[in-house]
Motif scaffolding. Structure first.
Motif, PDB file in Angstrom:
ATOM      1  N   THR A 191     -36.794 -28.545   5.832  1.00 52.57           N
ATOM      2  CA  THR A 191     -37.203 -29.839   6.399  1.00 52.57           C
ATOM      3  C   THR A 191     -36.044 -30.836   6.442  1.00 52.57           C
ATOM      4  N   SER A 192     -35.080 -30.700   5.536  1.00 53.46           N
ATOM      5  CA  SER A 192     -33.864 -31.524   5.529  1.00 53.46           C
ATOM      6  C   SER A 192     -32.730 -30.698   4.965  1.00 53.46           C
ATOM      7  N   GLY A 193     -31.527 -30.884   5.492  1.00 55.31           N
ATOM      8  CA  GLY A 193     -30.391 -30.169   4.946  1.00 55.31           C
ATOM      9  C   GLY A 193     -29.083 -30.753   5.412  1.00 55.31           C
ATOM     10  N   CYS A 194     -28.038 -30.665   4.569  1.00 54.23           N
ATOM     11  CA  CYS A 194     -26.721 -31.153   4.950  1.00 54.23           C
ATOM     12  C   CYS A 194     -25.683 -30.610   3.982  1.00 54.23           C
ATOM     13  N   PRO A 195     -24.419 -30.620   4.371  1.00 53.29           N
ATOM     14  CA  PRO A 195     -23.353 -30.332   3.409  1.00 53.29           C
ATOM     15  C   PRO A 195     -23.295 -31.473   2.388  1.00 53.29           C
ATOM     16  N   SER A 196     -23.190 -31.143   1.111  1.00 52.66           N
ATOM     17  CA  SER A 196     -23.133 -32.161   0.063  1.00 52.66           C
ATOM     18  C   SER A 196     -21.691 -32.606  -0.166  1.00 52.66           C
ATOM     19  N   PRO A 197     -21.382 -33.876   0.106  1.00 51.67           N
ATOM     20  CA  PRO A 197     -20.016 -34.356  -0.135  1.00 51.67           C
ATOM     21  C   PRO A 197     -19.623 -34.274  -1.608  1.00 51.67           C
ATOM     22  N   CYS A 198     -20.584 -34.414  -2.516  1.00 48.45           N
ATOM     23  CA  CYS A 198     -20.275 -34.382  -3.947  1.00 48.45           C
ATOM     24  C   CYS A 198     -20.143 -32.965  -4.484  1.00 48.45           C
ATOM     25  N   LEU A 199     -21.019 -32.064  -4.061  1.00 51.35           N
ATOM     26  CA  LEU A 199     -21.077 -30.726  -4.625  1.00 51.35           C
ATOM     27  C   LEU A 199     -20.241 -29.705  -3.867  1.00 51.35           C
ATOM     28  N   LYS A 200     -19.812 -30.046  -2.664  1.00 49.00           N
ATOM     29  CA  LYS A 200     -18.987 -29.158  -1.837  1.00 49.00           C
ATOM     30  C   LYS A 200     -19.708 -27.861  -1.467  1.00 49.00           C
ATOM     31  N   ASN A 201     -21.033 -27.928  -1.396  1.00 49.12           N
ATOM     32  CA  ASN A 201     -21.814 -26.815  -0.853  1.00 49.12           C
ATOM     33  C   ASN A 201     -22.957 -27.407  -0.042  1.00 49.12           C
ATOM     34  N   ASN A 202     -23.886 -26.585   0.391  1.00 47.77           N
ATOM     35  CA  ASN A 202     -24.990 -27.077   1.205  1.00 47.77           C
ATOM     36  C   ASN A 202     -26.215 -27.325   0.341  1.00 47.77           C
ATOM     37  N   VAL A 203     -26.868 -28.459   0.571  1.00 45.06           N
ATOM     38  CA  VAL A 203     -28.123 -28.752  -0.114  1.00 45.06           C
ATOM     39  C   VAL A 203     -29.203 -28.946   0.946  1.00 45.06           C
ATOM     40  N   ALA A 204     -30.411 -28.599   0.575  1.00 43.74           N
ATOM     41  CA  ALA A 204     -31.525 -28.712   1.518  1.00 43.74           C
ATOM     42  C   ALA A 204     -32.820 -28.786   0.736  1.00 43.74           C
ATOM     43  N   MET A 205     -33.870 -29.187   1.436  1.00 45.53           N
ATOM     44  CA  MET A 205     -35.210 -29.053   0.887  1.00 45.53           C
ATOM     45  C   MET A 205     -36.109 -28.506   1.984  1.00 45.53           C
ATOM     46  N   GLY A 206     -37.183 -27.885   1.561  1.00 42.08           N
ATOM     47  CA  GLY A 206     -38.108 -27.307   2.517  1.00 42.08           C
ATOM     48  C   GLY A 206     -39.331 -26.786   1.801  1.00 42.08           C
ATOM     49  N   TYR A 207     -40.217 -26.173   2.554  1.00 39.01           N
ATOM     50  CA  TYR A 207     -41.467 -25.637   2.004  1.00 39.01           C
ATOM     51  C   TYR A 207     -41.409 -24.118   2.018  1.00 39.01           C
ATOM     52  N   VAL A 208     -41.794 -23.534   0.891  1.00 36.26           N
ATOM     53  CA  VAL A 208     -41.837 -22.074   0.775  1.00 36.26           C
ATOM     54  C   VAL A 208     -43.192 -21.654   0.223  1.00 36.26           C
ATOM     55  N   GLU A 209     -43.523 -20.388   0.393  1.00 37.27           N
ATOM     56  CA  GLU A 209     -44.714 -19.853  -0.245  1.00 37.27           C
ATOM     57  C   GLU A 209     -44.590 -20.066  -1.754  1.00 37.27           C
ATOM     58  N   ALA A 210     -45.702 -20.405  -2.402  1.00 41.67           N
ATOM     59  CA  ALA A 210     -45.667 -20.800  -3.808  1.00 41.67           C
ATOM     60  C   ALA A 210     -45.012 -19.755  -4.702  1.00 41.67           C
ATOM     61  N   GLY A 211     -45.143 -18.485  -4.361  1.00 45.32           N
ATOM     62  CA  GLY A 211     -44.562 -17.423  -5.164  1.00 45.32           C
ATOM     63  C   GLY A 211     -43.044 -17.424  -5.196  1.00 45.32           C
ATOM     64  N   PHE A 212     -42.424 -18.186  -4.297  1.00 47.05           N
ATOM     65  CA  PHE A 212     -40.963 -18.248  -4.233  1.00 47.05           C
ATOM     66  C   PHE A 212     -40.437 -19.619  -4.676  1.00 47.05           C
ATOM     67  N   SER A 213     -41.275 -20.434  -5.316  1.00 48.41           N
ATOM     68  CA  SER A 213     -40.904 -21.822  -5.603  1.00 48.41           C
ATOM     69  C   SER A 213     -40.227 -22.018  -6.961  1.00 48.41           C
ATOM     70  N   LYS A 214     -40.157 -21.006  -7.784  1.00 52.52           N
ATOM     71  CA  LYS A 214     -39.559 -21.161  -9.105  1.00 52.52           C
ATOM     72  C   LYS A 214     -38.055 -21.352  -8.992  1.00 52.52           C
ATOM     73  N   VAL A 215     -37.533 -22.316  -9.780  1.00 50.27           N
ATOM     74  CA  VAL A 215     -36.093 -22.576  -9.777  1.00 50.27           C
ATOM     75  C   VAL A 215     -35.339 -21.304 -10.168  1.00 50.27           C
ATOM     76  N   GLY A 216     -34.298 -21.009  -9.411  1.00 51.74           N
ATOM     77  CA  GLY A 216     -33.502 -19.813  -9.651  1.00 51.74           C
ATOM     78  C   GLY A 216     -33.859 -18.643  -8.761  1.00 51.74           C
ATOM     79  N   THR A 217     -34.948 -18.760  -8.003  1.00 51.29           N
ATOM     80  CA  THR A 217     -35.369 -17.678  -7.113  1.00 51.29           C
ATOM     81  C   THR A 217     -34.374 -17.499  -5.975  1.00 51.29           C
TER      82      THR A 217
END
Length: 418
Positions: free
Chosen positions: A363-389
């Motif tokens: 739903t949103s995404g961009c290159p992170s100026p602070c982290l030097k990688n890509n960050v994003a957010m979005g919706y996934v099936e609940a079974g894939f929502s655990k951090v580290g998946t």
């Protein structure tokens, strides 16, 4: 501000781009998650509204674009990245005057507001605010907002520019119902300007202009006070960047003078919509119209914390009979943060399971100026929502590895007095 604007916010709360009228000539500026469209004169569309800082923005080198029906600066002479990092390391001024500011008056003001939103407004202390959500009867999020319970006999509400017409109509319709039932409540839509001063040096910059001690103004609290001699200002410690900051509601005739005064400090620069979007995304804050809308519930959006405990128990907010059972039963999908490397991910990018099956959408995404990688957010099936998946994102028809990550991506630095 809050989940709001790119814009914003506001608090923040997020603001949808809006205004999709036909355009004769169009220049697209793609910064962060938002496609900000610079519109040229056209007889087929309504003219853009301007804030009181419009001429000031142009004089300062602001590149103006159409946003939520307003002409707003997307950036100034500095690049988007430079502006972003300046806010993280020093502080920046953002014009957020396009946002809707409302006062709710009358002895039934709390009951009125609670009939529209999920927050427990009654439990707020004087001059304390909170992020909340307008919900509909299906539990969908109509907008996000910040509501402050002032000690002056009114509630102060800030909501998103992209939803201003919808929000004001919604509140007016409920107002008629309340008045017909004999309740004492009234609405006042404000014409004041609104600017945000965001960044770690905010307090050092602003304190000389206040008689109040900023160290006593903690996150999500508010005070009515002169600012650098300008009377009638409301200073609220909040923002849409993840940094320590304030939003200042200021009489429109004085907003240019205030902006000029702030810029006399070398710590302060102007910042536009582009950096505001990447800042809020690093902070894990939602943009209304992208990350939340009327098809998403607070539970799906991972915003259960905005629902007051009493409101859950009494089930007396719009859509409660749908939303409250979701808290225990869970939902089929959930908003998550994602981190990836390689090509940046944008809105509507498919999210894939390791086997290539589509399990969601960015739903949103961009290159992170602070982290030097890509960050994003979005919706996934609940079974894939655990951090580290481990998941994948489809970029240019290629599957790119990504990992479900905790938000905020960059640690928040809100001032809590400690």
């Amino acid at each position: 501000m809050f989940l709001s604007l790119l814009a914003c916010c506001s608090s923040g709360i997020g603001i949808g781009i809006g205004n999709r009228a036909l355009r004769k000539s169009l220049q697209t500026v793609r910064l962060g998650t938002a496609v900000l469209q610079e519109r040229h004169a056209s007889t087929l569309e309504a003219p853009l509204k301007s804030t009181a800082l419009f001429d000031f923005h142009r004089e300062q080198g602001g590149k103006m674009v159409g946003f939520a029906g307003w002409s707003m600066p997307v950036q100034y002479k500095d690049s988007h990245i430079v502006s972003h990092m300046h806010t993280r390391e020093h502080c920046s001024v953002f014009d957020v005057s396009h946002m809707l500011q409302t006062k709710v008056h009358g002895k039934d003001r709390i009951k009125f507001m609670e009939s529209l939103i999920v927050a427990d407004v009654a439990e707020l202390k004087d001059n304390q605010g909170c992020l909340s959500l307008f919900t509909n009867e299906k539990g969908g999020i109509m907008d996000d907002l910040i509501v402050t319970k002032t000690d002056l006999g009114y509630l102060y509400v800030v909501s998103n520019a992209g939803c201003a017409d919808k929000d004001s109509a919604h509140m007016k319709a409920r107002l008629q119902e309340f008045k017909a039932a004999g309740h004492d409540v009234d609405l006042e839509f404000l014409e004041e300007s609104l600017i945000a001063l965001q960044g770690p040096s905010m307090a050092r910059v602003l304190q000389p202009g206040l008689s109040d001690d900023l160290s006593k103004l903690t996150f999500m609290t508010s005070v009515l006070t002169p600012v650098f001699g300008i009377q009638g200002c409301r200073v609220t410690r909040c923002g849409y960047t993840g940094e320590d900051g304030v939003e200042i509601s200021v009489p429109t005739g004085s907003v240019v003078a205030l902006a000029e005064k702030l810029l006399t400090n070398n710590e302060v620069k102007l910042a536009g919509l582009g950096s505001r979007d990447s800042l809020r995304l690093e902070a894990g804050l939602c943009l209304y119209g992208n990350d939340i809308d009327e098809t998403t519930t607070p539970v799906e959006a991972s915003l259960v914390w905005t629902i007051g405990k009493r409101r859950r128990q009494q089930r007396d907010f719009p859509g409660a009979d749908i939303v409250v059972p979701q808290i225990k039963a869970k939902t089929q999908r959930k908003r998550v943060g994602l981190v990836s490397t390689g090509p940046p991910v944008r809105q509507h990018t498919p999210i894939l399971a390791p086997d290539g099956r589509i399990i969601g959408e960015i739903t949103s995404g961009c290159p992170s100026p602070c982290l030097k990688n890509n960050v994003a957010m979005g919706y996934v099936e609940a079974g894939f929502s655990k951090v580290g998946t481990a998941v994948q994102v489809e970029v240019r028809k290629k599957a790119v590895p990504a990992v479900v990550s905790k938000m905020p991506f960059v640690p928040a630095k809100y001032y809590t007095g400690q």
